[in-house]
Design a protein around this motif. Structure first.
Motif, PDB file in Angstrom:
ATOM      1  N   GLN A   2       1.012  -1.373   0.096  1.00  0.00           N
ATOM      2  CA  GLN A   2       0.016  -0.229  -0.118  1.00  0.00           C
ATOM      3  C   GLN A   2       0.855   1.204  -0.232  1.00  0.00           C
ATOM      4  O   GLN A   2       0.375   2.122   0.145  1.00  0.00           O
ATOM      5  CB  GLN A   2      -0.822  -0.313   1.275  1.00  0.00           C
ATOM      6  CG  GLN A   2      -1.986  -1.171   1.277  1.00  0.00           C
ATOM      7  CD  GLN A   2      -2.623  -1.349   0.052  1.00  0.00           C
ATOM      8  OE1 GLN A   2      -3.493  -0.663  -0.236  1.00  0.00           O
ATOM      9  NE2 GLN A   2      -2.663  -2.464  -0.216  1.00  0.00           N
ATOM     10  N   GLU A   4       4.648   3.238   1.745  1.00  0.00           N
ATOM     11  CA  GLU A   4       5.545   3.380   2.843  1.00  0.00           C
ATOM     12  C   GLU A   4       4.939   4.166   3.548  1.00  0.00           C
ATOM     13  O   GLU A   4       3.519   5.510   3.301  1.00  0.00           O
ATOM     14  CB  GLU A   4       6.758   3.831   2.529  1.00  0.00           C
ATOM     15  CG  GLU A   4       7.929   4.253   4.059  1.00  0.00           C
ATOM     16  CD  GLU A   4       8.827   3.512   3.436  1.00  0.00           C
ATOM     17  OE1 GLU A   4      10.075   4.058   4.960  1.00  0.00           O
ATOM     18  OE2 GLU A   4       9.399   4.333   2.228  1.00  0.00           O
ATOM     19  N   SER A   5       4.901   4.085   5.746  1.00  0.00           N
ATOM     20  CA  SER A   5       3.520   4.213   5.828  1.00  0.00           C
ATOM     21  C   SER A   5       4.731   5.444   6.784  1.00  0.00           C
ATOM     22  O   SER A   5       5.204   5.097   7.321  1.00  0.00           O
ATOM     23  CB  SER A   5       2.670   3.848   6.406  1.00  0.00           C
ATOM     24  OG  SER A   5       1.818   3.989   7.499  1.00  0.00           O
ATOM     25  N   ASN A   6       3.889   6.454   7.073  1.00  0.00           N
ATOM     26  CA  ASN A   6       4.021   7.890   8.185  1.00  0.00           C
ATOM     27  C   ASN A   6       3.351   7.821   8.928  1.00  0.00           C
ATOM     28  O   ASN A   6       2.978   8.615  10.197  1.00  0.00           O
ATOM     29  CB  ASN A   6       5.026   8.417   7.523  1.00  0.00           C
ATOM     30  CG  ASN A   6       6.532   8.562   6.671  1.00  0.00           C
ATOM     31  OD1 ASN A   6       7.555   7.520   7.785  1.00  0.00           O
ATOM     32  ND2 ASN A   6       6.501   8.905   5.706  1.00  0.00           N
ATOM     33  N   THR A  33       7.068   3.522  11.416  1.00  0.00           N
ATOM     34  CA  THR A  33       7.734   2.518  11.400  1.00  0.00           C
ATOM     35  C   THR A  33       7.445   1.028  13.298  1.00  0.00           C
ATOM     36  O   THR A  33       8.192   0.310  12.500  1.00  0.00           O
ATOM     37  CB  THR A  33       9.440   2.543  10.438  1.00  0.00           C
ATOM     38  OG1 THR A  33       9.432   3.252  11.842  1.00  0.00           O
ATOM     39  CG2 THR A  33       8.600   3.439   9.212  1.00  0.00           C
ATOM     40  N   ALA A  99       9.633  -0.989   2.792  1.00  0.00           N
ATOM     41  CA  ALA A  99       8.161  -0.769   3.435  1.00  0.00           C
ATOM     42  C   ALA A  99       7.744  -2.682   3.139  1.00  0.00           C
ATOM     43  O   ALA A  99       6.458  -2.745   2.735  1.00  0.00           O
ATOM     44  CB  ALA A  99       7.872   0.181   2.774  1.00  0.00           C
ATOM     45  N   THR A 100       9.022  -3.560   3.070  1.00  0.00           N
ATOM     46  CA  THR A 100       7.985  -5.078   3.165  1.00  0.00           C
ATOM     47  C   THR A 100       9.138  -5.769   3.185  1.00  0.00           C
ATOM     48  O   THR A 100       9.524  -5.413   4.464  1.00  0.00           O
ATOM     49  CB  THR A 100       8.635  -5.197   0.792  1.00  0.00           C
ATOM     50  OG1 THR A 100       8.151  -6.194   0.792  1.00  0.00           O
ATOM     51  CG2 THR A 100      10.010  -4.896   0.736  1.00  0.00           C
ATOM     52  N   TRP A 351       0.786  -5.876   7.985  1.00  0.00           N
ATOM     53  CA  TRP A 351       1.886  -5.252   8.321  1.00  0.00           C
ATOM     54  C   TRP A 351       3.721  -4.945   8.044  1.00  0.00           C
ATOM     55  O   TRP A 351       3.443  -5.434   9.225  1.00  0.00           O
ATOM     56  CB  TRP A 351       1.849  -3.644   9.547  1.00  0.00           C
ATOM     57  CG  TRP A 351       0.580  -3.139   9.419  1.00  0.00           C
ATOM     58  CD1 TRP A 351      -0.035  -2.163   8.858  1.00  0.00           C
ATOM     59  CD2 TRP A 351      -0.798  -3.255  10.235  1.00  0.00           C
ATOM     60  NE1 TRP A 351      -1.549  -1.879   9.078  1.00  0.00           N
ATOM     61  CE2 TRP A 351      -1.970  -2.711   9.923  1.00  0.00           C
ATOM     62  CE3 TRP A 351      -1.401  -5.118  11.310  1.00  0.00           C
ATOM     63  CZ2 TRP A 351      -2.847  -3.637   9.792  1.00  0.00           C
ATOM     64  CZ3 TRP A 351      -2.312  -5.209  11.400  1.00  0.00           C
ATOM     65  CH2 TRP A 351      -3.585  -4.438  11.044  1.00  0.00           C
ATOM     66  N   THR A 355       3.883  -0.396   7.275  1.00  0.00           N
ATOM     67  CA  THR A 355       3.272   0.148   5.771  1.00  0.00           C
ATOM     68  C   THR A 355       2.502  -1.356   5.882  1.00  0.00           C
ATOM     69  O   THR A 355       3.593  -2.698   6.220  1.00  0.00           O
ATOM     70  CB  THR A 355       4.257  -0.328   4.687  1.00  0.00           C
ATOM     71  OG1 THR A 355       4.867   1.114   4.809  1.00  0.00           O
ATOM     72  CG2 THR A 355       3.915  -0.274   3.694  1.00  0.00           C
ATOM     73  N   GLU A 356       1.184  -1.352   5.207  1.00  0.00           N
ATOM     74  CA  GLU A 356      -0.117  -2.620   4.865  1.00  0.00           C
ATOM     75  C   GLU A 356       0.139  -3.214   4.249  1.00  0.00           C
ATOM     76  O   GLU A 356       0.456  -2.614   3.057  1.00  0.00           O
ATOM     77  CB  GLU A 356      -1.141  -1.797   5.203  1.00  0.00           C
ATOM     78  CG  GLU A 356      -2.138  -3.349   5.195  1.00  0.00           C
ATOM     79  CD  GLU A 356      -3.052  -2.506   5.505  1.00  0.00           C
ATOM     80  OE1 GLU A 356      -4.681  -3.126   5.132  1.00  0.00           O
ATOM     81  OE2 GLU A 356      -3.739  -1.670   5.817  1.00  0.00           O
ATOM     82  N   HIS A 357       0.146  -3.774   3.866  1.00  0.00           N
ATOM     83  CA  HIS A 357       0.289  -5.299   2.446  1.00  0.00           C
ATOM     84  C   HIS A 357      -0.598  -6.411   3.118  1.00  0.00           C
ATOM     85  O   HIS A 357      -2.266  -6.789   3.892  1.00  0.00           O
ATOM     86  CB  HIS A 357       1.342  -5.691   2.705  1.00  0.00           C
ATOM     87  CG  HIS A 357       2.860  -5.718   2.346  1.00  0.00           C
ATOM     88  ND1 HIS A 357       3.869  -5.884   1.110  1.00  0.00           N
ATOM     89  CD2 HIS A 357       3.507  -4.059   3.022  1.00  0.00           C
ATOM     90  CE1 HIS A 357       4.592  -5.010   1.841  1.00  0.00           C
ATOM     91  NE2 HIS A 357       4.895  -4.182   2.197  1.00  0.00           N
TER      92      HIS A 357
END
Length: 365
Positions: A2, A4-6, A33, A99-100, A351, A355-357
């Motif tokens: 989805q 990279e998440s912050n 993270t 992010a993986t 996550w 980061t959600e997958h």
């Protein structure tokens, strides 16, 4: 994936696997993270009583593409430990991905001059060790190319692997640099050699052959762990027409566990030329957990074999559990894996470092 998440996410009404049991409903905060503590300003997700486990760790893989990391992520495997690769460019590309799923790697394995592994394409040129005096240079080269630990391919004495003195020299050189040593050990003779040399992690389990009680005692009293790769050994037994011997391999794992030897979950997932069995990336770890339970581990033990234990024994101090400050490597399940280990396939959300997958569609098949 989805992206990279912050942002901050508060997962409410979620039950946690804490390494022993499933807790009462609580709130877990993903803060960028890492796992945070303060839900103020967070987006809220009602888990409705679903179960959160740490991201899974596969303690024995062989990567064939950087994009395979996304396949691992989609199966809830947020860390993968590569146990031998001669493709330095591939490993560099995989390490650069964010992010993986996170990759750790042994680099090129160290092998003997004859035997089946000497014929795997690309290994002989960089991996053959011929004398104990070569150990220092070979370990130093792997350090210079970024190896996180050292991989040895051991065979029973006289069957083509490095001899006892050479094996000991490699272990000594690696330990002097603070590196863990992992050894391929698929026979009782290779196990004995690895124990004698002080190898840290022994990977694979013999098919059909028992380990001597004295060696099990030595494994239990020393600082050793075993990564049995039951998925791989089941496949090898099948293709060689000796499936009837595989239950003995399960029994060996149960005996090792009962003796107190830490068991780590690893699959030997690969797409390598010259290797007869190819466990699939990501999906095979769920089958490995099921086989560990068949071998005698409790579901909680099996989950720890794929979370806290590999994190502890490979120095991954920022993951493997659900606690503030650790990486937000998390898997949300719709069923209770302590009641039925196959529930690890019932993935709702994943996550990797926040980061959600999306879960793989094959998980629900």
């Amino acid at each position: 994936m989805q992206g990279e998440s912050n942002h901050k996410l508060a997962i409410r009404n979620v039950r946690i696997f804490d390494g022993h049991t499933i807790t009462a409903p609580t709130t877990v905060v993903i803060d960028g993270t890492v796992i945070g503590t303060d839900p103020v300003g967070a987006e809220h997700l009602d888990a409705d009583g679903a179960i959160l486990i740490p991201g899974l760790i596969d303690a024995h893989i062989h990567l064939d593409s950087p994009h395979a990391l996304d396949t691992y992520a989609a199966h809830g495997v947020t860390t993968a430990l590569d146990m031998g690769s001669v493709d330095t460019a591939l490993i560099e590309q995989a390490r650069a991905r964010t992010a993986t799923t996170t990759l750790r790697c042994a680099g090129a394995p160290i092998i003997g001059s004859v035997g089946v592994h000497a014929h795997v394409p690309g290994i002989a040129e960089v991996g053959i060790i011929r004398h104990p005096d070569d150990a220092e240079a070979m370990v130093a080269h792997r350090v210079s190319t970024g190896s996180d630990y050292i991989k040895l391919i051991l065979e029973a004495p006289g069957e083509g692997g490095p001899d006892a003195d050479t094996t000991k020299a490699v272990v000594t050189a690696a330990h002097a640099r603070g590196l863990t040593v992992v050894a391929h050990t698929s026979t009782p003779g290779a196990y004995a050699m690895a124990i004698d040399a002080g190898v840290d992690a022994l990977t694979h389990v013999p098919i059909g052959a028992r380990l001597p009680a004295a060696d099990i005692d030595r494994l239990a009293t020393g600082a050793h762990v075993v990564i049995p790769t039951l998925v791989m050994m089941e496949g090898v037994a099948d293709i060689h027409g000796v499936a009837q011997y595989f239950p003995a391999s399960l029994k060996t794992v149960g005996v090792l566990h009962a003796a107190g030897v830490p068991i780590l979950a690893g699959t030997d997932a690969n797409q390598m030329t010259g290797i007869p069995v190819h466990p699939p990336h990501g999906a095979s770890l769920h089958h490995e957990l099921e086989l560990l339970v068949r071998a005698g581990l409790t579901p909680a033990d099996a989950l720890n074999a794929a979370t806290t234990l590999p994190a502890r024994h490979f120095g991954l101090t920022d993951r493997g559990a659900i606690a503030p400050g650790l990486r937000a490597d998390l898997v949300l399940l719709d069923a209770d894996p302590l009641a039925d280990i196959t529930a690890t396939r019932a993935i709702r959300k994943i996550w990797c470092a926040g980061t959600e997958h999306a879960p793989a569609q094959t998980l629900s098949a």
